[in-house]
Design an enzyme around this catalytic site. Sequence first.
Site, short mmCIF file in Angstrom:
data_model
loop_
_atom_site.label_atom_id
_atom_site.label_comp_id
_atom_site.label_asym_id
_atom_site.label_seq_id
_atom_site.Cartn_x
_atom_site.Cartn_y
_atom_site.Cartn_z
N LYS A 52 -5.48 -13.15 -13.55
CA LYS A 52 -4.77 -11.91 -13.16
C LYS A 52 -5.74 -10.90 -12.55
O LYS A 52 -5.45 -10.27 -11.53
CB LYS A 52 -4.06 -11.33 -14.39
CG LYS A 52 -2.89 -12.19 -14.84
CD LYS A 52 -2.29 -11.76 -16.18
CE LYS A 52 -1.21 -12.76 -16.59
NZ LYS A 52 -0.52 -12.40 -17.84
N GLN A 96 -1.98 -9.15 -23.28
CA GLN A 96 -1.78 -10.60 -23.23
C GLN A 96 -1.35 -11.13 -24.59
O GLN A 96 -1.94 -10.79 -25.62
CB GLN A 96 -3.08 -11.28 -22.76
CG GLN A 96 -2.95 -12.76 -22.46
CD GLN A 96 -2.14 -13.07 -21.20
OE1 GLN A 96 -1.89 -12.20 -20.36
NE2 GLN A 96 -1.72 -14.30 -21.07
N ASP A 119 4.91 -6.12 -17.45
CA ASP A 119 5.32 -7.41 -18.00
C ASP A 119 6.85 -7.46 -18.19
O ASP A 119 7.41 -8.54 -18.39
CB ASP A 119 4.67 -7.65 -19.37
CG ASP A 119 3.47 -8.58 -19.31
OD1 ASP A 119 3.41 -9.40 -18.37
OD2 ASP A 119 2.61 -8.49 -20.20
N1 L34 Z 1 1.66 -10.28 -21.97
N2 L34 Z 1 1.34 -12.55 -22.18
C1 L34 Z 1 1.75 -11.51 -21.44
N3 L34 Z 1 2.28 -11.65 -20.20
C2 L34 Z 1 2.40 -12.89 -19.65
O1 L34 Z 1 2.97 -13.03 -18.45
C3 L34 Z 1 1.92 -14.00 -20.36
N4 L34 Z 1 1.91 -15.27 -19.83
C4 L34 Z 1 2.17 -16.42 -20.72
C5 L34 Z 1 1.21 -16.26 -21.93
N5 L34 Z 1 1.08 -14.90 -22.39
C6 L34 Z 1 1.42 -13.80 -21.65
C7 L34 Z 1 1.12 -15.68 -18.80
O2 L34 Z 1 0.51 -14.90 -18.08
C8 L34 Z 1 1.83 -17.59 -19.84
N6 L34 Z 1 1.12 -17.03 -18.69
C9 L34 Z 1 0.52 -17.77 -17.65
C10 L34 Z 1 -0.09 -17.18 -16.56
C11 L34 Z 1 -0.69 -17.93 -15.56
C12 L34 Z 1 -0.67 -19.29 -15.61
C13 L34 Z 1 -0.06 -19.90 -16.68
C14 L34 Z 1 0.54 -19.15 -17.69
C15 L34 Z 1 -1.34 -20.05 -14.54
O3 L34 Z 1 -2.00 -19.50 -13.72
N7 L34 Z 1 -1.21 -21.38 -14.50
C16 L34 Z 1 -1.83 -22.20 -13.50
C17 L34 Z 1 -3.15 -22.76 -13.97
C18 L34 Z 1 -3.13 -23.32 -15.35
C19 L34 Z 1 -4.51 -23.78 -15.86
O4 L34 Z 1 -5.18 -24.52 -15.14
O5 L34 Z 1 -4.85 -23.40 -17.01
C20 L34 Z 1 -0.85 -23.28 -13.09
O6 L34 Z 1 -1.08 -23.90 -12.06
O7 L34 Z 1 0.13 -23.49 -13.80
#
Ligand code: L34
Length: 293
Positions: A52, A96, A119
């Site tokens: 982020k 988070q 969020d």
């Molecule tokens: N407060 N907590 C708050 N806001 C959120 O919106 C989240 N979330 C979830 C967990 N806790 C939170 C996220 O940001 C899940 N989440 C999240 C964000 C980004 C990715 C996955 C989950 C992401 O970038 N995924 C990529 C790479 C994954 C990797 O290699 O680890 C993908 O391609 O899916």
Amino acid sequence: MQLLDGVLVSGHIKEQIKQEVKDWQAGGGKQPHLAAILVGNNPASEAYVGSKVKHCEELGFGSTLLRLPANITEAQLIDEVNKLNNNDEVDGILVQLPLPNHISPDAVINAIHPDKDVDGFHPISQGRMLLGQPTFLPATPYGIMLMLEYYKIDTTGMHCVVIGRSNIVGTPMTILMSRAGNPGNATVTMCHSKTKNLKDFTRSADIIVAAIGRPRYVTADMVKEGAIIIDVGINRVDDATKKSGSRLVGDVDFDNVAPLCSYITPVPKGVGLMTICGLMKNTLLAAKLRGKK
Ligand code: L34
């Protein structure tokens, strides 16, 4: 089968956001600024928050990352949220999740000023969403709607089965998919871990949103031919063939389900990337709304 490509769609949306930030600042608007709070050092949370912050740099936003120890008290954490609420430089605040067990996520989320709730987790934001009023939509459901919109998938009259009932994904997805809008406008069934005969529901689904948090839970026998599959799961499973010893899989058994469907999101490179887009769009919106006050 067509892949719903998170890299492609998020890339496109990020270009739009970059341009919009430039235009906003050229017109005298303030640089959008996101503040993220990371409590403890859960490796997955580290990775997501890191991504982020990196996106803020890429899109021309300012950012602040506040790292706090896992043994911080709830009152101290709420104090930190309040400082960000009162900091005029900050447009959006996110804490988070998950938080350590001794801290109530509800208490912390309630402390975020609704004008900075990028969020979309605050009761005011969720209430506005429920009523169809303009608000910050929760980032993951927002990202999924942006994905459907990009591929011009019109879900009008479809049967949508959402599996999962969390406040941050399952429940808001049922609301967004059922409202009179595009995308949306579907007939929605919410299923969860206690649903009996889940397959009876999923077999009749034109679109399945899997947000149950169990690796490869949705199998081919549960899916109708031609269905649209949105996989929200991010599960780490052992994989001896990988250097790290593990890999990510979704809540859907991708290899066996993909050949059956019309569209499917991969994991990784699907919904996760769209979540970040949703957050960035909300942060820009927060900056613009605050700029008008
Ligand atoms: N407060 N907590 C708050 N806001 C959120 O919106 C989240 N979330 C979830 C967990 N806790 C939170 C996220 O940001 C899940 N989440 C999240 C964000 C980004 C990715 C996955 C989950 C992401 O970038 N995924 C990529 C790479 C994954 C990797 O290699 O680890 C993908 O391609 O899916």
